[in-house]
Design a protein around this motif. Structure first.
Motif, mmCIF file in Angstrom:
data_model
loop_
_atom_site.group_PDB
_atom_site.id
_atom_site.type_symbol
_atom_site.label_atom_id
_atom_site.label_comp_id
_atom_site.label_asym_id
_atom_site.label_seq_id
_atom_site.Cartn_x
_atom_site.Cartn_y
_atom_site.Cartn_z
ATOM 1 N N GLU A 297 0.821 -1.211 0.000
ATOM 2 C CA GLU A 297 0.000 0.000 0.000
ATOM 3 C C GLU A 297 0.853 1.258 0.000
ATOM 4 O O GLU A 297 0.635 2.196 0.768
ATOM 5 N N CYS A 299 2.327 4.754 -1.056
ATOM 6 C CA CYS A 299 1.908 6.005 -1.680
ATOM 7 C C CYS A 299 2.988 7.048 -1.421
ATOM 8 O O CYS A 299 3.551 7.115 -0.320
ATOM 9 N N ARG A 301 3.904 11.228 -1.949
ATOM 10 C CA ARG A 301 3.369 12.551 -2.244
ATOM 11 C C ARG A 301 4.488 13.573 -2.350
ATOM 12 O O ARG A 301 5.423 13.583 -1.540
ATOM 13 N N VAL A 306 1.495 12.646 -7.146
ATOM 14 C CA VAL A 306 1.042 11.563 -6.271
ATOM 15 C C VAL A 306 1.358 10.253 -6.977
ATOM 16 O O VAL A 306 1.128 10.117 -8.184
ATOM 17 N N GLN A 308 1.361 5.760 -6.556
ATOM 18 C CA GLN A 308 0.966 4.569 -5.807
ATOM 19 C C GLN A 308 1.644 3.354 -6.414
ATOM 20 O O GLN A 308 1.895 3.294 -7.619
ATOM 21 N N LEU A 376 -5.513 10.176 -8.081
ATOM 22 C CA LEU A 376 -4.816 9.405 -7.058
ATOM 23 C C LEU A 376 -4.768 10.201 -5.764
ATOM 24 O O LEU A 376 -4.531 11.421 -5.780
ATOM 25 N N ASN A 377 -4.956 9.513 -4.677
ATOM 26 C CA ASN A 377 -4.890 10.143 -3.354
ATOM 27 C C ASN A 377 -4.199 9.200 -2.387
ATOM 28 O O ASN A 377 -4.362 7.977 -2.465
ATOM 29 N N CYS A 378 -3.439 9.782 -1.494
ATOM 30 C CA CYS A 378 -2.868 9.028 -0.376
ATOM 31 C C CYS A 378 -3.773 9.231 0.830
ATOM 32 O O CYS A 378 -4.190 10.361 1.114
ATOM 33 N N GLN A 379 -4.089 8.140 1.519
ATOM 34 C CA GLN A 379 -4.920 8.279 2.720
ATOM 35 C C GLN A 379 -4.131 9.054 3.750
ATOM 36 O O GLN A 379 -2.992 8.726 4.069
#
Length: 380
Positions: A297, A299, A301, A306, A308, A376-379
């Motif tokens: 998982e 990621c 930034r 971004v 992944q 795309l996003n990082c939590q």
């Protein structure tokens, strides 16, 4: 049961542990008496009296003082005898109150406790401190509680409770743990310090991200870097790194840091943050970040980027990033994907590469369209 109530109590307790490298030495009347019983010459003993009550903080200093006596002591066998008889092996502690049970092998110091373990060069301060002996009648455990502070060389350790085991040479810290030295600041709820093997393990007591362990490398530079353009740090020998995770293992011999559980590594110099389930970081001299390996998982930034992937590798010296296992990157209005992507941390001046087995797929919008490219996003 013996109990003492004194305005200021100084207790000397045999508490032998530590390496000879850190030993302290002191000539006392007992030292001279022991030498007389071994038939040392009177002129040698008289010469040693000039060193009475002087404390030498290393073996080198002590041996040098023996050479500079009016009657120098340089014979290796004589020097070895003096090293054995003059070495300080006791814990020295003071407190407002002392109680204990000698049969049970327990001493309890309380109220304004402070002490010194010369051989290990450890100072400690606490509201309460207990000494517990083992089956050989040697005091093995030192347990300090409430407002505890330890100092060894340039490293400070703080916690609600600190346990020091002289046999294993390990320190356990529990509750509001903080460890600081010239390079590191470590914050956790639990920590174990292995003095012999130079390892530190830190844990969080909660699964909440807000309660993760925090490691700051060169933390004193963090704000300076954030406020200064990157171009003004071309050859900076010390750059800050901020690390968070549920568990962190720091190996000072291997110069590595392992993060497990909600791991996060931030390098402000490149405005770069890695998040993953596990991260392995390698350091070089002066605790400079050398390499980062992130798995599960992953990621990454940066400003305007971004990424992944299942795995990621970052080389801090070459500013090189490798993404593997389903890599995706969104940057500068374009969307990239491939099994393996090779990037540079300065993406505005670098390039993106794939390989023959896994070419790079790129989506670049040529005109306004209602079709949306995947975001795309990082939590957080």
């Amino acid at each position: 049961m013996m109990r003492y109530l004194l305005g200021c109590l100084c207790a000397v307790v045999a508490f032998q542990f530590a390496s000879a490298d850190n030993a302290h030495f002191k000539i006392t009347e007992k030292t001279l008496a022991a030498l007389a019983l071994q038939n040392w010459q009177t002129d040698q003993i008289q010469a040693l009296k000039t060193l009475l009550s002087k404390t030498f903080k290393s073996q080198v200093q002590f041996v040098e003082a023996l050479k500079n006596l009016k009657n120098p002591i340089t014979n290796p066998q004589d020097v070895q005898v003096l090293l054995e008889h003059a070495e300080i092996k006791n814990l020295i502690a003071s407190a407002q109150k002392l109680s204990g049970n000698l049969k049970e092998g327990k001493l309890v110091f309380s109220q304004n406790v402070q002490g010194w373990i010369p051989k290990e060069n450890i100072e400690f301060f606490a509201d309460k401190m207990s000494l517990l002996s083992n089956d050989k009648k040697n005091y093995q455990l030192l347990i300090a509680e409430h407002n505890v502070r330890f100092r060894q060389h340039d490293r400070y350790l703080y916690a609600n409770r600190i346990t020091y085991d002289r046999v294993t040479r390990k320190i356990e810290l529990r509750g509001q743990v903080k460890i600081e030295d010239q390079s590191y600041r470590l914050l956790a709820q639990r920590a174990d310090v292995d003095i012999q093997n130079k390892r530190i393990t830190l844990w969080s007591n909660s699964q909440n991200k807000e309660d993760r362990v925090l490691v700051q490398i060169h933390y004193h530079l963090a704000q300076e870097v954030l406020e200064t353009p990157i171009r003004d740090f071309p050859n900076l020998e010390q750059t800050p790194v901020l690390i968070k995770a549920q568990q962190i293992d720091l190996d000072e011999i291997a110069k590595s840091i392992d993060l497990a559980g909600q791991a996060e590594l931030e390098r402000p110099l490149e405005n770069m943050i890695f998040t993953a389930q596990t991260i392995h970081a390698k350091l070089q001299d002066k605790q400079q970040l050398k390499e980062v390996f992130a798995e599960r998982e992953v990621c990454m930034r940066q400003l305007g980027r971004v990424a992944q992937a299942g795995q990621a590798y970052f080389n801090a010296q070459d500013k090189f990033i490798r993404l593997q296992n389903g890599a995706k990157v969104q940057e500068a209005g374009r969307y990239l994907q491939g099994e393996n992507l090779f990037l540079f941390s300065d993406f505005q001046q670098g390039e993106v590469r794939g390989n023959q087995q896994s070419p790079v797929e790129i989506e670049v919008p040529l005109e306004n369209s209602e079709e949306q490219v995947e975001t795309l996003n990082c939590q957080s």
